[in-house]
Design an enzyme around this catalytic site. Structure first.
Site, PDB file in Angstrom:
ATOM      1  N   HIS A  77     -74.620  66.968   9.223  1.00  0.00           N
ATOM      2  CA  HIS A  77     -73.544  66.807   8.235  1.00  0.00           C
ATOM      3  C   HIS A  77     -73.031  65.377   8.171  1.00  0.00           C
ATOM      4  CE1 HIS A  77     -70.617  67.734  11.654  1.00  0.00           C
ATOM      5  NE2 HIS A  77     -70.006  66.749  11.051  1.00  0.00           N
ATOM      6  N   ASP A 131     -77.474  71.975  12.461  1.00  0.00           N
ATOM      7  CA  ASP A 131     -76.697  70.755  12.240  1.00  0.00           C
ATOM      8  C   ASP A 131     -77.162  69.651  13.184  1.00  0.00           C
ATOM      9  OD1 ASP A 131     -74.783  69.050  11.238  1.00  0.00           O
ATOM     10  OD2 ASP A 131     -73.129  69.901  12.413  1.00  0.00           O
ATOM     11  N   GLN A 222     -61.675  65.117  14.126  1.00  0.00           N
ATOM     12  CA  GLN A 222     -62.171  64.306  13.014  1.00  0.00           C
ATOM     13  C   GLN A 222     -62.587  62.918  13.480  1.00  0.00           C
ATOM     14  OE1 GLN A 222     -59.081  64.280  10.087  1.00  0.00           O
ATOM     15  NE2 GLN A 222     -59.706  66.212   9.187  1.00  0.00           N
ATOM     16  N   GLY A 223     -63.804  62.533  13.112  1.00  0.00           N
ATOM     17  CA  GLY A 223     -64.333  61.232  13.510  1.00  0.00           C
ATOM     18  C   GLY A 223     -65.238  61.296  14.720  1.00  0.00           C
ATOM     19  N   ASP A 224     -65.243  62.437  15.418  1.00  0.00           N
ATOM     20  CA  ASP A 224     -66.104  62.616  16.595  1.00  0.00           C
ATOM     21  C   ASP A 224     -67.427  63.288  16.238  1.00  0.00           C
ATOM     22  OD1 ASP A 224     -64.231  61.536  18.397  1.00  0.00           O
ATOM     23  OD2 ASP A 224     -63.197  63.458  18.554  1.00  0.00           O
ATOM     24  N   SER A 225     -67.540  63.836  15.032  1.00  0.00           N
ATOM     25  CA  SER A 225     -68.753  64.550  14.629  1.00  0.00           C
ATOM     26  C   SER A 225     -70.013  63.765  14.963  1.00  0.00           C
ATOM     27  CB  SER A 225     -68.739  64.790  13.118  1.00  0.00           C
ATOM     28  OG  SER A 225     -68.027  65.942  12.798  1.00  0.00           O
TER      29      SER A 225
END
Length: 292
Positions: A77, A131, A222-225
């Protein structure tokens, strides 16, 4: 359950620019973590959009893990543009490694454009199944040289026992609600699949694992994906999705590296971009949160 939308704010030439992952489930950050030491995170990379990184550090969207001199594994993603409903081109990315502060280039920092990417054709934003993605860097580690701040990590080849203590790291949102300047890390525990399935139901499918705490309080966000979940110095998971961040009863969901190891290792810069693991028959309605 609340739907986790991505709201990533970056400052570009003095203007605050926001861009969102519409209808997304991504919302990872390091909650209740500490600054990550270089010795524990030499494999960590920052994946950025070139357009927004004209001010160094503002283009960060995801994390990733260096697994070879010029090979990075991340979440599918992170490679996908949901607004345009297509995968981004390799030329849209820049990858930075060898710095703990995402706004600073230090001695040993490597900034690399991306030559190609690989992903699974069976990945779906609706299910978050498969993913996983791979990026190939134009500028990798120098050949036959030991780098003080950058080193690839080994892929896990076996399942990890429930209760094992592991580490997740990234520049994602902290409890203050903004992306971190410094690379952060937190200890999380592997959650038994049957226990995690009680929270996520049919949303938890093959190729996923859970880590965190059932009481909440510590998580990726958020931002660690796309970033690493590390156990015993091996890459065990890839930050993928979850319901909120650090919410009681909803640990983080990670792509299981051992499940996809053969696919990851077989990808090379000349291999076909897409790969189909199989027809996805899963259908469910679940308000999830991406860990962008």
């Amino acid at each position: 359950m609340q739907l986790r939308n991505l709201f990533l704010f970056v400052l570009v030439f003095g203007f605050e620019k926001s861009y969102s992952q519409s209808d997304s489930k991504l919302d990872p950050r390091i909650i209740n973590g500490v600054e990550a030491p270089v010795s524990r995170t030499k494999f960590q990379v920052s994946i950025r959009l070139k357009t927004y990184d004209r001010i160094f550090g503002n283009g960060h969207i995801c994390g990733g893990s260096l697994i070879g001199p010029n090979k990075v594994v991340t979440a599918a993603h992170c490679l996908y543009n949901s607004d345009k409903k297509r995968y981004r081109k390799a030329s849209e990315f820049v990858v930075v490694m060898g710095t703990q502060n995402r706004f600073k280039q230090v001695n040993g920092t490597i900034v690399s454009y991306v030559s190609s990417i690989a992903y699974t054709n069976s990945f779906s934003l609706d299910t978050m199944r498969d993913d996983v993605g791979v990026m190939f860097l134009k500028t990798g580690l120098p050949a036959n040289k030991t780098h003080l701040t950058i080193s690839p990590i080994v892929l896990s080849n076996s399942s990890i026992a429930a209760g094992s203590q592991c580490q997740v790291s990234g520049w994602g949102k902290t409890s203050t609600g903004v992306l971190s300047t410094e690379l952060m890390m937190a200890n999380v525990s592997i959650i038994q699949q049957s226990v995690c399935r009680a929270s996520y139901g049919s949303g938890l499918v093959q190729g996923m694992l859970c880590a965190g705490y059932l009481l909440g309080g510590t998580d990726s966000c958020q931002g660690d994906s796309g970033g690493p979940l590390v156990c015993n110095d091996e890459l065990v998971g890839i930050v993928s999705w979850g319901n909120g961040c650090a919410q009681p009863g909803y640990p983080g969901v990670y792509t299981n590296v051992s499940y996809y190891r053969n696919w990851i290792e077989s990808r090379n810069s000349s291999a076909p971009v897409g790969f189909k693991f199989g027809v996805i028959s899963l259908s469910f309605t679940l308000a999830m949160g991406y860990l962008f």
